[in-house]
Design an enzyme around this catalytic site. Structure first.
Site, short mmCIF file in Angstrom:
data_model
loop_
_atom_site.label_atom_id
_atom_site.label_comp_id
_atom_site.label_asym_id
_atom_site.label_seq_id
_atom_site.Cartn_x
_atom_site.Cartn_y
_atom_site.Cartn_z
CG HIS A 76 -2.04 -1.06 1.03
ND1 HIS A 76 -3.37 -1.06 1.35
CD2 HIS A 76 -2.79 -1.71 0.50
CE1 HIS A 76 -3.78 -1.70 1.42
NE2 HIS A 76 -3.42 -2.00 0.95
CE1 TYR A 205 -5.90 3.32 11.31
CE2 TYR A 205 -5.08 4.12 9.02
CZ TYR A 205 -5.44 2.89 10.21
OH TYR A 205 -4.22 2.54 10.52
N PRO A 293 -4.39 -0.16 18.24
CG PRO A 293 -6.63 -2.15 17.73
CD PRO A 293 -5.78 -1.01 18.90
CE LYS A 297 3.58 3.00 13.49
NZ LYS A 297 4.14 2.86 12.04
CE1 TYR A 385 -1.03 3.96 9.88
CE2 TYR A 385 -0.96 2.55 7.15
CZ TYR A 385 -0.97 2.97 8.39
OH TYR A 385 -2.62 2.09 8.30
#
Length: 392
Positions: A76, A205, A293, A297, A385
């Site tokens: 991604h 998200y 979550p 991580k 990220y």
């Protein structure tokens, strides 16, 4: 009569951290035995995290256990934020000089590591009972356990506690020796695994007026989706129809329906243990820390821990240099706390808190609007990220 065994490093737990540690030690010619109280099939089928950082993926590749990840994992190059009905794509590659993340289930990583350890003749023992750690303050720690009804004793030079938050390793350390930092969040995640192609080819998200939602995936045919809910809610209150309706509402319609393969509710928490070592017992992964979550991580921190621990054990065992072992906890915690900060920030940014005022809600959406309008802010999110650099 108790059967006695001997190894250099005894590892409690056959999750990603324990198996990867065993494999990394094997590459350095160091013997280990892994003890796991669950069956092999349970460990390999346990659905957990699925987003692998750039550095973690490279580490698995370099260690020779990344072939299937490279072949089947979903690379991604971006991630999406959805709020006020609008999708905002964050270009990870552009913001981090070419780095990305890979969607590949934790249970798939576990399968690859088990296969690698067994192919190399590694000693991984499943379904053992009553594991207990003894004498870890001395020079010859022992792991006591029962295998197929037979009591056994494993004498080690060092012990690695990689048995998760609910394992026996952390509670083995005498009371008062460790300090715990804990935060419980006033919400949980209702998660589902569905046999349905994801409605988007990258993670979304979402921050909705009624709470958080996440669109993720495990493969091009399997969706993984989450909804914010009450931490003590009963999954029986959530019919499939209600779940799909709420997901579509919060994700702006971006949820493809299909048969649900799994659903459940998980409470959210942050937790850190300091230090992560006591005598010759070293904690790694969820045995030492938990993150919500939201920042993806959990498994990545575990991989970072054992990378560091393997190098420290190699220096001590092969060269007699204990410097890295002595500072293992201090070094690991620097990266762990940065990941805790990022996970807390993502969680605070995207969830509805029960005690928030209208001011808090307006400020939260202002944070999101600023974030997607500022390259500097987006670069900070992207850098965290895809994964911060490892500390050696």
């Amino acid at each position: 009569m108790t059967a006695a065994l001997r190894t250099q490093v005894g590892i409690v737990g056959a999750g990603p951290s324990g198996l990867l540690l065993s494999h990394l030690l094997h590459l350095e010619g160091i013997e280990s035995v892994v003890l796991e109280d669950r069956t092999r099939s349970y460990v390999e089928e346990r659905i957990r995290a699925g987003v692998i950082e750039h550095g973690a993926a490279a580490l698995l590749e370099d260690a020779g256990v990344g072939a299937r990840l490279r072949r089947e994992g979903l690379r991604h190059t971006g991630v999406n934020l959805h709020f006020h009905g609008v999708n905002h794509r964050i270009d990870l590659v552009d913001l981090t000089d070419g780095k990305a993340v890979t969607v590949y289930g934790q249970h798939e990583v576990v399968k690859d590591l088990i296969a690698a350890r067994l192919a190399a003749g590694g000693d991984v023992r499943f379904d053992v009972k009553g594991v207990a750690i003894h004498d870890f303050k001395g020079t010859a720690p022992e792991l006591h356990f029962v295998e197929q009804g037979q009591p056994k004793k494993l004498v080690c030079d060092f012990v690695a506690g990689c048995d998760g938050f609910h394992g026996i390793s952390r509670p083995t350390v005498p009371a008062g020796e460790l300090r715990f930092f804990d935060r419980q969040y006033p919400f949980g995640w209702l998660g589902i695994l569905a046999k349905a192609p994801p409605a988007c080819d990258e993670l979304i998200y979402a921050r909705h007026a009624d709470g958080f939602a996440l669109l993720s995936m495990r493969s091009p045919e399997i969706s993984r989706l989450y909804l914010q809910c009450e931490p003590d809610d009963d999954i029986a209150n959530w019919s499939d129809a209600r779940i799909w309706a709420e997901l579509k509402r919060r994700l702006g319609g971006l949820a493809t329906e299909g048969p649900m393969l799994q659903k459940g509710i998980t409470a959210m928490r942050s937790f850190v243990t300091e230090p992560m070592q006591s005598g010759r017992l070293f904690l790694a992964g969820d045995a030492a820390h938990i993150v919500p979550p939201t920042g993806a991580k959990g498994m990545n921190l575990a991989i970072g821990d054992v990378r560091l621990l393997a190098r420290a054990l190699e220096a001590q065992i092969k060269r007699g240099d204990g410097t890295k072992l002595d500072t293992y906890s201090t070094t690991a915690l620097r990266r762990i706390w940065k990941a805790q900060r990022f996970s807390w920030w993502m969680t605070s940014l995207l969830h509805k808190f029960g005690d928030e005022t209208p001011f808090d809600e307006r400020r939260q959406f202002a944070d999101l609007e600023y974030l997607v309008s500022s390259r500097a802010a987006l670069a900070s999110l992207a850098e965290n990220y895809v994964g911060l650099p490892y500390d050696d």
